[in-house]
Write a protein that holds these residues in place. Structure first.
Motif, PDB file in Angstrom:
ATOM      1  N   PHE A 114     -54.113  23.147 -14.899  1.00 23.52           N
ATOM      2  CA  PHE A 114     -53.589  21.800 -15.088  1.00 23.52           C
ATOM      3  C   PHE A 114     -52.200  21.855 -15.697  1.00 23.52           C
ATOM      4  O   PHE A 114     -51.957  22.618 -16.621  1.00 23.52           O
ATOM      5  N   THR A 115     -51.303  21.054 -15.151  1.00 23.50           N
ATOM      6  CA  THR A 115     -50.007  20.821 -15.801  1.00 23.50           C
ATOM      7  C   THR A 115     -49.807  19.303 -15.798  1.00 23.50           C
ATOM      8  O   THR A 115     -50.250  18.638 -14.855  1.00 23.50           O
ATOM      9  N   PRO A 116     -49.176  18.770 -16.821  1.00 22.53           N
ATOM     10  CA  PRO A 116     -48.986  17.316 -16.851  1.00 22.53           C
ATOM     11  C   PRO A 116     -48.251  16.833 -15.602  1.00 22.53           C
ATOM     12  O   PRO A 116     -47.356  17.513 -15.100  1.00 22.53           O
ATOM     13  N   TYR A 117     -48.647  15.697 -15.090  1.00 23.44           N
ATOM     14  CA  TYR A 117     -47.997  15.147 -13.917  1.00 23.44           C
ATOM     15  C   TYR A 117     -47.938  13.633 -14.003  1.00 23.44           C
ATOM     16  O   TYR A 117     -48.521  13.030 -14.913  1.00 23.44           O
ATOM     17  N   LYS A 118     -47.227  13.072 -13.061  1.00 27.91           N
ATOM     18  CA  LYS A 118     -46.998  11.631 -13.082  1.00 27.91           C
ATOM     19  C   LYS A 118     -47.594  11.022 -11.821  1.00 27.91           C
ATOM     20  O   LYS A 118     -47.406  11.568 -10.732  1.00 27.91           O
ATOM     21  N   VAL A 119     -48.309   9.938 -11.977  1.00 28.09           N
ATOM     22  CA  VAL A 119     -48.833   9.225 -10.812  1.00 28.09           C
ATOM     23  C   VAL A 119     -47.920   8.025 -10.577  1.00 28.09           C
ATOM     24  O   VAL A 119     -47.656   7.258 -11.497  1.00 28.09           O
ATOM     25  N   ILE A 120     -47.415   7.916  -9.367  1.00 23.69           N
ATOM     26  CA  ILE A 120     -46.487   6.825  -9.063  1.00 23.69           C
ATOM     27  C   ILE A 120     -47.160   5.876  -8.074  1.00 23.69           C
ATOM     28  O   ILE A 120     -47.612   6.302  -7.010  1.00 23.69           O
TER      29      ILE A 120
END
Lengths: 129, 145
Positions: A114-120
């Motif tokens: 897991f790596t931090p990500y952004k949901v758009i």
């Protein structure tokens, strides 16, 4: 009939910072929007969104997608014509304009670690006449 | 009014045969779409050949009509290119990425008027996974009164 110039396109982001957690996003549609007719999900880490994401989405307190609806079903790649990338949801009245998203990250063997990500989230609405 | 219903089953054994029932809301008028896929559970390896995405077969039917309205292979959705040959060619040059191969999934369109609020189904695992442990997801697009 809607043309591109009378469609309101809005973008909202949800930051996913920890694995296996639910994140809630609460947004408001543009006040000139009349009906919400489409949406699209993308991310800055598409593999994570594709394999790990699922969400519940409500607009005007009406459930559009139930809990555990996989994010991959609301994504479109370059293989899809730009005019067909939007996921059509009919004409949902703006009502109070409140958009609520409960995004759930779930570990998946094809998207680790897991790596931090952004949901758009992109929302497309018709403008009031 | 439209509503999406998700029915999930956990499949844990190779060659599993499963009979399932899906309860629909009282206000249902018809089923307008079906979509099925699987999600491998954490820690479970996929098939040796990544192009082999078939997981099993699913049949859905309305008991009152004794009729199957949906029968299809269920696949593990992945981000790889659908054409195996292109995939192999690409694999040598670069890692395939989702945005390049990405498609958009659509529901299988059906129009199934429903009087009773029950759908029966049958699923058979045909996967080539070393360890079978995955979740079968059945999405139903419903039209409510």
């Amino acid at each position: 009939m809607s043309y591109k110039h009378n469609i309101i396109k809005e973008r909202f982001d949800i930051a996913v910072t920890t694995a296996d957690t639910v994140f809630k996003g609460e947004f408001e549609l543009d006040k000139n929007a009349e009906h919400l007719f489409g949406l699209l999900l993308t991310s800055d880490s598409e593999l994570h969104l594709y394999y790990r994401g699922s969400q519940k989405i409500q607009v005007n307190d009406q459930e559009l997608f139930p809990e555990d609806f996989e994010a991959k079903l609301l994504m479109s790649g370059l293989g899809v014509s730009p005019n067909q990338r939007v996921v059509r949801i009919g004409n949902v009245k703006r009502g109070n304009g409140k958009v609520e998203v409960w995004f759930k990250d779930t570990s998946h063997p094809s998207a680790t670690p897991f790596t931090p990500y952004k949901v758009i989230l992109y929302l497309f609405s018709t403008v009031k006449a | 009014m439209h509503k999406i219903l998700i029915h999930t089953e956990e499949i844990t054994a190779n060659g599993s045969k499963l009979q399932l029932q899906i309860k629909l809301p009282e206000t249902i008028e018809k089923v307008t779409g079906v979509f099925a896929g699987i999600t491998r559970l954490p820690g479970v390896a996929g098939p040796a050949d990544p192009a082999d995405i078939n997981a099993g077969s699913l049949w859905l039917r309305i008991p009152e009509l004794r009729d199957v309205f949906y029968a299809d292979r269920v696949q593990e959705l992945n981000h790889l290119l659908p054409e195996e040959a292109i995939q192999e060619l690409m694999g040598q040059a670069m890692q395939p990425e989702w945005w390049f191969s990405g498609t958009r999934y659509t529901f299988f369109d059906v129009t199934v008027p429903v009087e009773d609020t029950l759908i029966e189904g049958f699923y058979e695992d045909e996967s080539s996974f070393a360890t079978v442990h995955y979740r079968l997801n059945i999405y139903l697009n419903l039209y409510l009164k």
